[in-house]
Scaffold this active site. Sequence first.
Site, mmCIF file in Angstrom:
data_model
loop_
_atom_site.group_PDB
_atom_site.id
_atom_site.type_symbol
_atom_site.label_atom_id
_atom_site.label_comp_id
_atom_site.label_asym_id
_atom_site.label_seq_id
_atom_site.Cartn_x
_atom_site.Cartn_y
_atom_site.Cartn_z
ATOM 1 N N HIS A 170 0.910 -1.158 -0.106
ATOM 2 C CA HIS A 170 -0.045 0.022 -0.038
ATOM 3 C C HIS A 170 0.989 1.103 -0.125
ATOM 4 C CE1 HIS A 170 -3.965 -2.133 0.858
ATOM 5 N NE2 HIS A 170 -3.060 -2.973 1.584
ATOM 6 N N ASN A 202 -10.589 -2.817 2.298
ATOM 7 C CA ASN A 202 -10.065 -2.575 1.089
ATOM 8 C C ASN A 202 -11.089 -2.391 0.337
ATOM 9 O OD1 ASN A 202 -7.476 -3.322 1.255
ATOM 10 N ND2 ASN A 202 -7.631 -5.441 1.050
ATOM 11 N N TYR A 233 0.747 -3.979 12.108
ATOM 12 C CA TYR A 233 0.756 -2.643 11.661
ATOM 13 C C TYR A 233 1.561 -1.906 12.714
ATOM 14 C CZ TYR A 233 -2.566 -3.812 8.192
ATOM 15 O OH TYR A 233 -3.155 -4.324 7.243
HETATM 16 FE FE1 HDD Z 1 -2.598 -4.806 5.506
HETATM 17 C C1 HDD Z 1 -0.972 -1.588 5.030
HETATM 18 C C2 HDD Z 1 -5.466 -3.530 4.310
HETATM 19 C C3 HDD Z 1 -3.850 -8.028 5.573
HETATM 20 C C4 HDD Z 1 0.316 -5.658 7.258
HETATM 21 N N1 HDD Z 1 -3.229 -3.088 4.915
HETATM 22 C C5 HDD Z 1 -2.477 -1.827 4.761
HETATM 23 C C6 HDD Z 1 -3.139 -0.729 4.325
HETATM 24 C C7 HDD Z 1 -4.404 -1.136 4.093
HETATM 25 C C8 HDD Z 1 -4.401 -2.628 4.519
HETATM 26 C C9 HDD Z 1 -5.523 -0.493 3.515
HETATM 27 C C10 HDD Z 1 -2.700 0.659 3.991
HETATM 28 C C11 HDD Z 1 -2.952 1.484 5.234
HETATM 29 C C12 HDD Z 1 -2.645 3.026 4.993
HETATM 30 O O1 HDD Z 1 -3.144 3.539 3.978
HETATM 31 O O2 HDD Z 1 -1.713 3.469 5.317
HETATM 32 N N2 HDD Z 1 -4.145 -5.491 4.930
HETATM 33 C C13 HDD Z 1 -5.378 -4.879 4.526
HETATM 34 C C14 HDD Z 1 -6.291 -5.704 4.499
HETATM 35 C C15 HDD Z 1 -6.224 -6.956 5.079
HETATM 36 C C16 HDD Z 1 -4.598 -6.915 5.170
HETATM 37 C C17 HDD Z 1 -7.759 -5.228 4.199
HETATM 38 C C18 HDD Z 1 -6.984 -8.421 5.136
HETATM 39 C C19 HDD Z 1 -8.254 -8.279 5.273
HETATM 40 N N3 HDD Z 1 -1.933 -6.505 6.092
HETATM 41 C C20 HDD Z 1 -2.842 -7.629 6.248
HETATM 42 C C21 HDD Z 1 -1.975 -8.820 6.934
HETATM 43 C C22 HDD Z 1 -0.972 -8.248 7.278
HETATM 44 C C23 HDD Z 1 -0.760 -6.888 6.618
HETATM 45 C C24 HDD Z 1 -2.364 -10.127 7.050
HETATM 46 C C25 HDD Z 1 0.374 -8.870 8.116
HETATM 47 C C26 HDD Z 1 0.313 -9.850 8.813
HETATM 48 N N4 HDD Z 1 -0.713 -3.778 5.940
HETATM 49 C C27 HDD Z 1 0.330 -4.686 6.642
HETATM 50 C C28 HDD Z 1 1.411 -3.939 6.988
HETATM 51 C C29 HDD Z 1 1.253 -2.385 6.369
HETATM 52 C C30 HDD Z 1 -0.415 -2.565 5.640
HETATM 53 C C31 HDD Z 1 2.708 -4.309 6.493
HETATM 54 C C32 HDD Z 1 1.923 -1.730 5.430
HETATM 55 C C33 HDD Z 1 2.048 -0.349 5.874
HETATM 56 C C34 HDD Z 1 1.297 -0.310 7.307
HETATM 57 O O3 HDD Z 1 0.912 -1.389 7.460
HETATM 58 O O4 HDD Z 1 1.063 0.712 7.808
HETATM 59 O O5 HDD Z 1 1.608 -3.805 8.323
#
Ligand code: HDD
Length: 712
Positions: free
Chosen positions: A91, A164, A378
Amino acid sequence: MSTKKPSARKSQLAGTDTLDRGNSNSKLESLEPFRSDATEQALRTNQGVKIADNQNSLKAGARGPSLLEDFIMREKITHFDHERIPERIVHARGVGAHGYFQSYGNHSALTKAGFLSDPTKQTPVFVRFSTVQGPRGSGDTVRDVRGFAVKFFTDEGNFDLVGNNMPVFFIQDAIKFPDFVHAVKPEPHNEIPTGGSAHDTFWDFVSLQPESAHMVIWAMSDRAIPKSLRSMQGFGVHTFRLINAEGQSSFVKFHWRPTVGTCSLVWDEAQKLAGKDTDFHRRDLWESIEGGDYPEWEFGVQIIAEEDEHSFDFDILDPTKLIPEELVPITPLGKMVLNRNPDNYFAETEQVAFCPGHIVPGIDFSNDPLLQGRLFSYTDTQISRLGGPNFHELPINRPVAPFHNGQRDAMHRTTIDKGRASYEPNSIDGGWPKETPAAAQDGGFESYNERIDAHKIRQRSESFSDHFSQARLFFKSMSKHEQEHIIAAYSFELGKVERLWIRERQVNEILANIDLELAGRVAQNLGLPAPKAPTVAERKTSLARSPALSQVNLLPGGIKTRKVAILAANGVDGAAISAFQKALNAEGAHAKLLGPTSAPVTTADGKQLPVDASMEGLPSVAFDAVFVPGGAASIKALSSDGVALHYLLEAYKHLKAIALHGDAGQLLDVLRLEADAGLIVGKDAQLFKALFAAMAEHRVWDREAKAKAVPA
Ligand code: HDD
């Protein structure tokens, strides 16, 4: 910088009437101490020293070497050298906006969350939309899932709904997330492709991981190429809990439904936009807010009583499943309006830090194993991305609720904590800050008192094992053209996969278990034999179709906020332009006047009309429809202008409504096209009405087969 209290944010972020409409929200800046306005301010160093010369570094003589003692240059360059922070691991490309949430009523029977109990209250929000795969500088219109993350600044603390634009996910357990992300990201040896999933590692992984089948078909559908961010649905994906003051819990799925309806680009358009306007989505969001077309969503929940947890033919804890709206309709709870663009991309959109673990009393988690893992990930990622554990102090992340606790120090601490006791209990600072019992008025957070009696075990529940029924439900629920787009998308993506065995496995072991016709058509396009039978027995499910999943059923009926290109050359019928613009504005839609160049065009009656851009400057892919006013000389010029003809052919090919006014009807012959429900020839009110009706349908789907022959 102003010194007024940050609490002003509460009213100001939400207000629509007290804000300037232009880029400088001067009133806001004066009320929020963290917004810095340099107007009428001297240029100074970070230590507050006024700078006399910002053009020349300090040198030993005009032609001599630079001097180390030049603290002004060193400070400036040091700061510049460290301007970048790590981009988000997923993202990374995103765009944000401020706004407010307002409850429709008092929902305290469902939840004790204060922001859902008072219909007069506006809760400030900051929303960040994103793509998933591509880096920060990648294109907006690639085929991808879109993030839809909302931070509610409630009086009881921040609530982040990190969702999402699709209601399910690729994997069931968070332990697979790094595998999934490594597979979808650009390949490690050459960092190709940027922004897309059409490559071997992605299809290798998903073809080996059947639980991804449902989400992958969403990603191959039109939902993965949204028309705009403001026309996307949003989903919390996981099942959550809402808890009322009596401690009663209901399971819920969170939904955002845009008031402008939900629609998509067509694939060729999406690809072209990725080059012609990389910023297409963020520009649209920005311009809509600047122009007062505030994007709006209805917030709703599907409610499942605690005792109905096991009454579906899937597990509500499985994030690869949605709850069809035909089984559990959405209960609307409130609305969200985005009414203010950020002042600074980095400070706000880049530094905002979401976490699904940020919840407030009245909201709680379910045991969805994907959600459970996210609760850890996160906060952890922000620590490296934002340089330490104090990211909650950054202005964009600060709650409007006060926060006091014994947490101290660490990188980038900005709060100056007074008092001596950074521990609890204490008797030195009068025992403050103290706990608030959950039962008290405005009580402290208390987790739902769920009974769990289980073995510690690494196992996937048997109730998570049906991977294909809902992928089939999705495919069967699509209209004919949506199904065709899905077939084309699988064919396109798998056509880019170099390893034959991966193509075969996806067709034979995944698609054949979703739908044999789908598998057969994709196989044919790839030159593979059509699979004869599924490899997994089809399960009986309670629903064969869910019309709520098809975008055909998600249009609002009008043309509000749509954009029309008016093509004109010298000699154009000026009166037709004015009449059209008047009729269009009455519908809440907008037009831009385009000429052969950026120079003004002269109307048939000799008036000079300034144009908004040249036809090359704002290509047809940037608009929903095209209007060509008459005027013999203008039409003669357009008829021999390759850019103008391409413009119309391209709009035609992308199934857009096109109105040819008066003399412009001759263009049909020039272009060798036949009139249809959206390619309309006529005059004035009647023509406008027909155009608006075609635009309301979003695309002229009946044209799609014929348009394939058009070379644009
Ligand atoms: Fe995630 C970012 C949505 C599963 C780990 N995720 C991130 C963002 C969104 C989502 C919208 C961007 C937020 C922003 O605008 O800063 N992610 C989802 C959805 C998931 C999902 C809807 C499943 C239903 N994500 C998911 C899992 C993991 C992560 C299973 C880890 C185990 N997601 C992350 C992250 C991020 C992230 C690596 C990258 C940047 C951040 O968190 O802040 O931690």
